[in-house]
Design a protein around this motif. Structure first.
Motif, mmCIF file in Angstrom:
data_model
loop_
_atom_site.group_PDB
_atom_site.id
_atom_site.type_symbol
_atom_site.label_atom_id
_atom_site.label_comp_id
_atom_site.label_asym_id
_atom_site.label_seq_id
_atom_site.Cartn_x
_atom_site.Cartn_y
_atom_site.Cartn_z
ATOM 1 N N ARG A 1 0.817 -1.210 0.000
ATOM 2 C CA ARG A 1 0.000 0.000 0.000
ATOM 3 C C ARG A 1 0.850 1.258 0.000
ATOM 4 O O ARG A 1 0.562 2.226 -0.715
ATOM 5 N N GLN B 1 -7.860 0.840 -2.022
ATOM 6 C CA GLN B 1 -8.468 -0.487 -1.972
ATOM 7 C C GLN B 1 -7.746 -1.369 -0.958
ATOM 8 O O GLN B 1 -8.376 -2.083 -0.170
ATOM 9 N N ILE B 2 -6.416 -1.321 -0.983
ATOM 10 C CA ILE B 2 -5.631 -2.111 -0.025
ATOM 11 C C ILE B 2 -5.886 -1.619 1.397
ATOM 12 O O ILE B 2 -6.052 -2.417 2.330
ATOM 13 N N GLU C 1 -8.518 -0.214 2.541
ATOM 14 C CA GLU C 1 -9.863 -0.637 2.954
ATOM 15 C C GLU C 1 -9.868 -2.104 3.365
ATOM 16 O O GLU C 1 -10.508 -2.485 4.344
ATOM 17 N N GLN C 2 -9.139 -2.934 2.620
ATOM 18 C CA GLN C 2 -9.047 -4.348 2.975
ATOM 19 C C GLN C 2 -8.388 -4.545 4.332
ATOM 20 O O GLN C 2 -8.751 -5.447 5.088
#
Length: 222
Positions: free
Chosen positions: A124, A152-153, A155-156
């Motif tokens: 990230r 996106q990373i 959020e994961q």
């Protein structure tokens, strides 16, 4: 004494760290102390020999400590020295890219972020650093792509990345996607209400011959 550094309960991605060295050294210092007690029962000439050896060892430790402390002078020296020692470690390059962005060296930051992503595509910090550098260098498409991946990373992982989100707001505005920009701005405000006055005026960059955007600012007049 050794259990915190055996790796059974990992703390961060690193295998070793300077801050853990004092734990195993406690046992070593206990042995040294016991040896010094034994010295007191030796003959005087042996005491002097051991005292000289101990003094030389202490001086060497002082010199080594001074050299090691210099590495921790600031964040930049830390990552520069670490990168020299471990040039193929992507986490180091990603962190160095973040620091280069902080000091305004965006071309170098982009290079190190790209090298980090070659070996660790899912990092990230490297995606975020590349997005930041590309944004500042006027490469908005790259900034949009890697900023999106970084978020996106994040959020994961369940760790919101507000700086990248704010930077992406500016990127989306400059790319002519104000609706997406406003949706993301609203999300930023939800995460941090103190940023409710966040605004980004793209006109200086849209009117400029060369796009060289900077970070969005807060409009406190509202």
């Amino acid at each position: 004494l050794l259990s915190p550094v055996l790796g059974f309960a990992q703390s961060g991605p690193q295998d070793v760290a300077d801050r853990y060295s004092h734990l195993p050294s406690m046992a070593l210092m206990t042995l040294v102390g016991g040896a010094m007690v034994r010295v007191s029962s030796l003959r005087p000439w042996r005491q002097m020999a051991l005292l000289g050896t101990a003094t030389a060892s202490v001086l060497l430790c002082i010199a080594a400590t001074r050299a090691q402390v210099g590495i921790w002078k600031n964040t930049r020296t830390l990552w520069e020295v670490t990168l020299q020692r471990r040039p193929n470690t992507p986490l180091i390059r990603a962190n160095y890219a973040v620091e280069l962005n902080r000091t305004g060296e965006f071309a170098q930051a982009r290079t190190h972020a790209l090298l980090a992503l070659e070996r660790l595509p899912g990092n990230r910090a490297a995606h975020a650093a590349l997005a930041h550098a590309a944004f500042e260098l006027g490469d908005l498409n790259t900034a949009e792509q890697h900023g999106r991946i970084a978020l996106q990373i994040a959020e994961q992982l369940g760790r919101p990345d507000l700086p990248t989100m704010i930077g992406r707001v500016a990127v989306l505005i400059l790319l002519g996607r104000p609706g997406e920009a406003e949706d993301l701005r609203q999300r930023v405000v939800e995460l941090d209400p103190s940023l409710a006055s966040l605004r980004f005026d793209p006109s200086p960059y849209l009117n400029a011959a060369t796009v060289s955007p900077r970070t969005p600012t807060s409009d406190t007049s509202e």
